[in-house]
Design an enzyme around this catalytic site. Structure first.
Site, mmCIF file in Angstrom:
data_model
loop_
_atom_site.group_PDB
_atom_site.id
_atom_site.type_symbol
_atom_site.label_atom_id
_atom_site.label_comp_id
_atom_site.label_asym_id
_atom_site.label_seq_id
_atom_site.Cartn_x
_atom_site.Cartn_y
_atom_site.Cartn_z
ATOM 1 N N GLY A 1 0.801 -1.228 0.000
ATOM 2 C CA GLY A 1 0.000 0.000 0.000
ATOM 3 C C GLY A 1 0.830 1.272 0.000
ATOM 4 O O GLY A 1 0.266 2.364 0.012
ATOM 5 N N TYR B 1 8.036 -14.648 -12.962
ATOM 6 C CA TYR B 1 6.927 -13.730 -12.667
ATOM 7 C C TYR B 1 5.611 -14.368 -13.136
ATOM 8 O O TYR B 1 4.630 -14.402 -12.389
ATOM 9 C CB TYR B 1 7.173 -12.385 -13.351
ATOM 10 C CG TYR B 1 6.136 -11.333 -13.011
ATOM 11 C CD1 TYR B 1 6.157 -10.693 -11.772
ATOM 12 C CD2 TYR B 1 5.140 -10.984 -13.914
ATOM 13 C CE1 TYR B 1 5.201 -9.729 -11.449
ATOM 14 C CE2 TYR B 1 4.191 -10.016 -13.598
ATOM 15 C CZ TYR B 1 4.225 -9.392 -12.363
ATOM 16 O OH TYR B 1 3.279 -8.439 -12.045
ATOM 17 N N ALA C 1 4.913 -17.502 -13.569
ATOM 18 C CA ALA C 1 4.576 -18.662 -12.725
ATOM 19 C C ALA C 1 4.016 -18.200 -11.388
ATOM 20 O O ALA C 1 3.020 -18.752 -10.885
ATOM 21 C CB ALA C 1 5.814 -19.530 -12.516
ATOM 22 N N LYS D 1 2.433 -15.427 -10.662
ATOM 23 C CA LYS D 1 1.102 -14.827 -10.790
ATOM 24 C C LYS D 1 0.047 -15.864 -11.204
ATOM 25 O O LYS D 1 -1.111 -15.770 -10.808
ATOM 26 C CB LYS D 1 1.146 -13.659 -11.777
ATOM 27 C CG LYS D 1 1.990 -12.481 -11.278
ATOM 28 C CD LYS D 1 1.456 -11.902 -9.981
ATOM 29 C CE LYS D 1 2.131 -10.605 -9.593
ATOM 30 N NZ LYS D 1 1.565 -10.006 -8.366
#
Ligand SMILES: NC(=O)c1ccc[n+]([C@@H]2O[C@H](COP(=O)([O-])OP(=O)(O)OC[C@H]3O[C@@H](n4cnc5c(N)ncnc54)[C@H](OP(=O)(O)O)[C@@H]3O)[C@@H](O)[C@H]2O)c1
Length: 251
Positions: free
Chosen positions: A16, A156, A158, A160
């Site tokens: 955040g 990346y 894999a 996600k």
């Protein structure tokens, strides 16, 4: 005010302090939520608090590394000290890696998997016991790279892809109490993409070329969909994997 009906809701947003997560924090604060933003860098955390200054009484920075189980437990501990219940968990913490498979080191593999997958997994595990009895929701941030092959970033993709599968599994296990959905953005102009572009040696214009809408996304456009999904008005959607990508995956 955007009328997502989030007044009084408590939201926890990993990642955040920057990019998409920071844009979500701002929209939720505008709509009356109390927001806890999580990141590793104290400097980035303080800069985010400064950017959200007009909501100072409703925003808290938690310095923690979600790539470790202890880091995830620390987030839960701080929340227990502050609040008894959490309404919304957004898993936006993530890192990108552009490297062909034959060149990927074990350390790079671990860093991406531990942040993008393990962090999402164990933050869910740590926060689920704190979720409200009514209208609680989890939103995971995957990527278009989870849905189709992207060149030159196999870890990346894999990581996600696994976040998409995890979302579906949790949507089943946590129903009917908690709704769990996943957003798959295309490229969005955040510090992550700025770093990707300068490292990759291509331009933002080149990056925008395959997009039917003719440009990459803005963080607030992704944040709007995340806030809509989090709204109690959106009470019948769970296990959904939603593309927000200017039409990239429509082709
Ligand atoms: N931007 C895009 O084009 C795009 C496209 C598809 C998907 N996504 C996904 O969307 C999410 C947000 O991306 P973004 O573009 O907003 O990235 P960003 O601007 O780089 O922000 C990433 C955030 O994650 C935090 N973070 C990273 N590793 C962490 C860790 N181990 N523990 C706690 N916090 C951590 C960062 O803070 P610290 O570094 O201080 O920890 C930062 O707040 C990511 O999951 C990304 O993969 C982005």
């Amino acid at each position: 005010m955007n009328n997502y009906q989030l007044v009084g809701k408590v939201a926890v947003i990993s990642g955040g302090t920057s990019g998409i997560g920071l844009a979500v924090a701002e929209k939720m604060l505008c709509d009356g939520s109390e927001v806890f933003i999580v990141g590793r860098s104290e400097k980035r955390g303080q800069a985010a608090l400064a950017a959200l200054n007009k909501f100072a009484s409703r925003v808290t920075y938690i310095q923690s590394d979600v790539s470790t189980l202890n880091g995830c437990k620390k987030v839960a501990t701080v929340l227990k000290q502050n609040k008894s219940k959490v309404d919304i968990l957004i898993n936006s913490a993530g890192i990108y890696n552009e490297q062909r498979l034959e060149l990927v080191t074990e350390a790079e593999y671990n860093a991406v998997m531990d942040t993008n997958l393990k962090g999402t997994f164990f933050l869910c595990q740590s926060i689920i016991p704190l979720l409200s009895e009514e209208n609680a929701t989890i939103i995971n941030i995957a990527s278009d790279a989870a849905l189709e092959g992207n060149y030159g970033c196999p870890i990346y993709c894999a990581s996600k892809g696994a976040v998409v599968a995890l979302t579906r599994a949790l949507a089943l296990d946590l129903a009917p109490k908690v709704r769990v959905n996943c957003i798959c953005p295309g490229d969005v102009l955040t510090p992550m993409v700025q770093a990707q572009v300068s490292k990759g040696g291509y331009t933002l214009q080149e990056m925008a070329e395959p997009y039917p809408l003719g440009r990459i996304g803005r963080p607030e456009e992704i944040a709007h969909v995340i806030c809509s999904l989090s709204s109690p008005l959106n009470s019948y959607m769970t296990g959904a994997i939603i593309n927000v990508d200017g039409g990239l995956t429509a082709k």
